[in-house]
Design a protein around this motif. Structure first.
Motif, mmCIF file in Angstrom:
data_model
loop_
_atom_site.group_PDB
_atom_site.id
_atom_site.type_symbol
_atom_site.label_atom_id
_atom_site.label_comp_id
_atom_site.label_asym_id
_atom_site.label_seq_id
_atom_site.Cartn_x
_atom_site.Cartn_y
_atom_site.Cartn_z
ATOM 1 N N TRP A 66 2.487 8.260 11.621
ATOM 2 C CA TRP A 66 1.943 9.422 12.317
ATOM 3 C C TRP A 66 3.010 10.478 12.565
ATOM 4 O O TRP A 66 2.775 11.676 12.371
ATOM 5 N N VAL A 67 4.210 10.079 12.954
ATOM 6 C CA VAL A 67 5.252 11.074 13.201
ATOM 7 C C VAL A 67 5.712 11.699 11.888
ATOM 8 O O VAL A 67 6.022 12.909 11.838
ATOM 9 N N LEU A 68 5.740 10.922 10.810
ATOM 10 C CA LEU A 68 6.079 11.500 9.508
ATOM 11 C C LEU A 68 5.034 12.522 9.081
ATOM 12 O O LEU A 68 5.368 13.573 8.516
ATOM 13 N N TYR A 69 3.779 12.214 9.348
ATOM 14 C CA TYR A 69 2.708 13.166 9.053
ATOM 15 C C TYR A 69 2.884 14.443 9.853
ATOM 16 O O TYR A 69 2.765 15.552 9.328
ATOM 17 N N ASN A 77 5.644 15.141 6.153
ATOM 18 C CA ASN A 77 6.043 14.236 5.077
ATOM 19 C C ASN A 77 4.867 13.310 4.758
ATOM 20 O O ASN A 77 4.828 12.148 5.166
ATOM 21 N N TYR A 78 3.890 13.835 4.008
ATOM 22 C CA TYR A 78 2.634 13.120 3.818
ATOM 23 C C TYR A 78 2.794 11.852 2.979
ATOM 24 O O TYR A 78 2.206 10.807 3.298
ATOM 25 N N ASP A 79 3.553 11.923 1.896
ATOM 26 C CA ASP A 79 3.667 10.753 1.020
ATOM 27 C C ASP A 79 4.290 9.558 1.743
ATOM 28 O O ASP A 79 3.797 8.425 1.654
ATOM 29 N N GLU A 80 5.379 9.801 2.453
ATOM 30 C CA GLU A 80 6.021 8.708 3.183
ATOM 31 C C GLU A 80 5.134 8.227 4.337
ATOM 32 O O GLU A 80 5.083 7.030 4.645
ATOM 33 N N LEU A 136 -4.926 7.127 9.007
ATOM 34 C CA LEU A 136 -4.810 7.015 7.549
ATOM 35 C C LEU A 136 -5.779 7.963 6.860
ATOM 36 O O LEU A 136 -5.414 8.655 5.894
ATOM 37 N N GLY A 137 -7.023 8.006 7.354
ATOM 38 C CA GLY A 137 -8.008 8.906 6.752
ATOM 39 C C GLY A 137 -7.586 10.364 6.850
ATOM 40 O O GLY A 137 -7.761 11.139 5.908
ATOM 41 N N GLU A 138 -7.017 10.746 7.983
ATOM 42 C CA GLU A 138 -6.591 12.136 8.154
ATOM 43 C C GLU A 138 -5.510 12.509 7.156
ATOM 44 O O GLU A 138 -5.547 13.591 6.545
ATOM 45 N N VAL A 139 -4.519 11.630 6.963
ATOM 46 C CA VAL A 139 -3.438 11.943 6.026
ATOM 47 C C VAL A 139 -3.968 11.953 4.593
ATOM 48 O O VAL A 139 -3.569 12.796 3.779
#
Length: 585
Positions: free
Chosen positions: A508-511, A515-518, A539-542
């Motif tokens: 979540w913090v990466l999102y 940083n979407y892929d990671e 997960l669905g949001e990313v």
């Protein structure tokens, strides 16, 4: 040990008390004396081991260790023997050190002593068996296998299933190596039932169910009603949707109706698929053991589950008459009364749950509080918890948290905060109360208080992964302090790298940092380990913002099927895809 060090004169032995030492292996309090071996008639006695003098520096430590054993001061005895064993390199002392360490459940010392024992006496079956067991418990199963093979060659029997200790933690490569070793050994012992069972259990662990079932058939050719094999076969057949998964168990019980151990496991398996049949099996067991409180309790729960509360209450009252599992009996009598709207009877029953260390104490008191609050008796609920804290002061911490939880569950958030404030004032070092208050303050939008409490917990315990993760996630979710949040979550992840909640926070913090892929890497790991609706929402949001809308919909749809009212999940879907909700049945 009786042949060690004969160069010492009888006077020295008598003066030093070493005669006690020389008999230590047989006379130690925790080591039963082995029965004498039968005298050989035709063969000469084996050559005695070479005799050698005791080193002067070892005399006192060995005496100290032996007399410590006689005083039951086992820690000192173990220390002396484990220190002397590698110095003297005597098989008797190494064996004795191993036995003492096992008695004390000091496995590192037992493992080291057993390793030396096997080195000094490589053909000793007890030494090899002991060493294999200790290696298996330490997760070193590849090293244990050859020692168990030696036991099997000598005695025909070896406890091969111990090799599966910590099997899931071995990792794929070592798991494959172990199974390969078992298969190779099976060629040497094609009819070894213990080895066949171990292979079947290992295949099941790896979800290789066809191989597990085939191996079980080979096992049943050697032992048609092998207990663990029967249970594993039933489990595998149940999972495969077989129409008669218990046929083999039923055949075994027909052959031996008095096998209560198998019947009990059969009854427990039936509770998953046929609760009525399970009741029948428990009734058979109870008829043979009418004063067995565990069986009566199981019958009470089963009858309650199928709606026969009259029978359930009868079994619970039998427990009370026998004086067995009384708190649990009162608790479930309370639940039955509450579910039938008999609230006064329910409260009376819950009040009779009095053991704070029991499994139902806090649940019972929480039910009373909820009943009082639901009926507008707020003051009475507060008085109840105050009285409980006075009567059970050792449980004050949990009772403060329980009272706040009950208040919050019925919408009394302000009152819940008042209780937690009181609890923290009374118990300022309580991490659990501060953590509860941080959760409530976060819900109420008081991020400053939330952060104060979580930082206080971390200051008290810098390795508290739960607090580190909670603060990191809240900062990532409710503020733009992403770098600080990520640092906290990384600390938590270093402490608990497999924890799904922390993996979710890291994703979540990466999102939030773009940083979407990671982020997907962490969120997918979290969802595989723990398919929780909130993780599904993240997960669905990313996935959605990454252009993978179909996959996002699939994740959300599965999560909705499990929890159609989950607040975070619903709000996430509404932000991105209102039409999907409208198409839900």
């Amino acid at each position: 040990m009786s042949r060690l060090y004969p160069r010492l004169s009888p006077k020295v032995l008598l003066a030093a008390g070493l005669s006690a030492l020389l008999g230590a292996c047989a006379s130690a309090p925790m080591m039963p004396e082995a029965p004498p071996a039968p005298l050989a008639q035709a063969e000469p006695a084996p050559e005695p081991p070479p005799e050698r003098a005791i080193p002067a520096d070892s005399l006192y430590p060995l005496l100290l260790g032996e007399f410590a054993l006689r005083r039951r001061d086992y820690d000192i005895a173990l220390q002396q023997y484990t220190e002397q064993a590698p110095l003297l390199r005597d098989r008797g002392i190494s064996a004795h050190a191993t036995h003492i360490a096992q008695f004390l459940q000091r496995e590192p010392e037992a493992l080291a002593s057993a390793a030396l024992w096997v080195e000094l006496e490589p053909d000793n079956i007890e030494a090899n068996n002991t060493y294999a067991t200790l290696l298996s418990r330490a997760g070193r199963t590849d090293e244990a296998l050859p020692h168990l093979a030696m036991v099997a060659r000598d005695q025909g029997k070896a406890n091969f299933p111990i090799l599966l200790n910590r099997f899931p933690q071995l990792g794929p490569e070592r798991q494959t190596e172990l199974i390969s070793g078992l298969e190779t050994l099976q060629e040497e012992f094609p009819n070894n039932a213990s080895l066949l069972l171990t292979r079947a259990l290992a295949y099941d662990e790896l979800d290789q169910h066809d191989q597990a079932l085939a191996t079980l058939q080979a096992l049943f050719e050697q032992d048609p009603y092998q207990y663990q094999g029967l249970l594993l076969e039933a489990k595998l057949l149940l999972e495969a949707g077989d129409e008669t998964p218990f046929a083999h168990i039923e055949e075994a019980l027909e052959a031996d109706p008095e096998d209560s151990r198998l019947r009990l496991q059969y009854a427990r398996l039936l509770t998953r698929s046929d609760i009525g049949a399970a009741r029948g099996q428990f009734e058979i067991l109870s008829a043979h053991a009418p004063r067995d409180g565990d069986l009566l309790f199981s019958l009470a729960l089963i009858n309650h589950e199928i709606g026969d509360d009259l029978a359930a209450k009868a079994y619970l009252r039998q427990l009370l008459d026998l004086g067995q599992r009384t708190d649990e009996a009162h608790y479930y009598l309370g639940r039955i009364a509450e579910q039938n709207g008999q609230l006064q009877d329910a409260v009376k029953a819950y009040m009779l749950v009095v053991e704070p260390d029991g499994p139902d104490f806090f649940s019972a008191k929480g039910r009373i509080g909820r009943i009082l609050l639901d009926n507008g008796k707020t003051a009475e609920a507060g008085a109840l918890f105050n009285e409980l804290r006075q009567e059970y002061p050792e449980t004050s911490e949990r009772l403060y948290a329980l009272e706040a939880e009950v208040l919050a569950s019925v919408g009394f958030g302000a009152e819940a905060m008042t209780v937690l404030n009181e609890g923290v004032s009374a118990l300022p070092d309580s991490s659990s109360l501060r953590y509860s208050r941080s959760l409530l303050s976060e819900k109420q939008g008081d991020l400053a208080l939330m952060e104060t409490d979580l930082r206080a917990i971390i200051a008290q315990d810098p390795t508290n992964a739960t607090a580190l993760n909670a603060l990191g996630y809240s900062l990532a979710n409710r503020t733009q302090r992403y770098a600080e949040a990520r640092n906290l979550i990384e600390q938590a992840l270093a402490l608990e790298p497999m924890e799904p909640a922390i993996l979710d926070s890291m994703g979540w913090v990466l999102y939030r940092q773009g940083n979407y892929d990671e982020a997907l890497t962490y969120l997918e790991r979290a969802y595989r380990a723990f398919p929780d609706p909130e993780v599904a929402a993240h997960l669905g949001e990313v996935l959605w913002v990454s252009g993978r809308a179909d996959q996002a919909r699939a994740i959300w749809r599965d999560a909705l099927a499990k929890d159609p009212a989950h607040e975070i999940l619903l709000s996430t879907i509404q932000r991105f895809d209102v039409s999907m909700l409208q198409n839900q049945p």
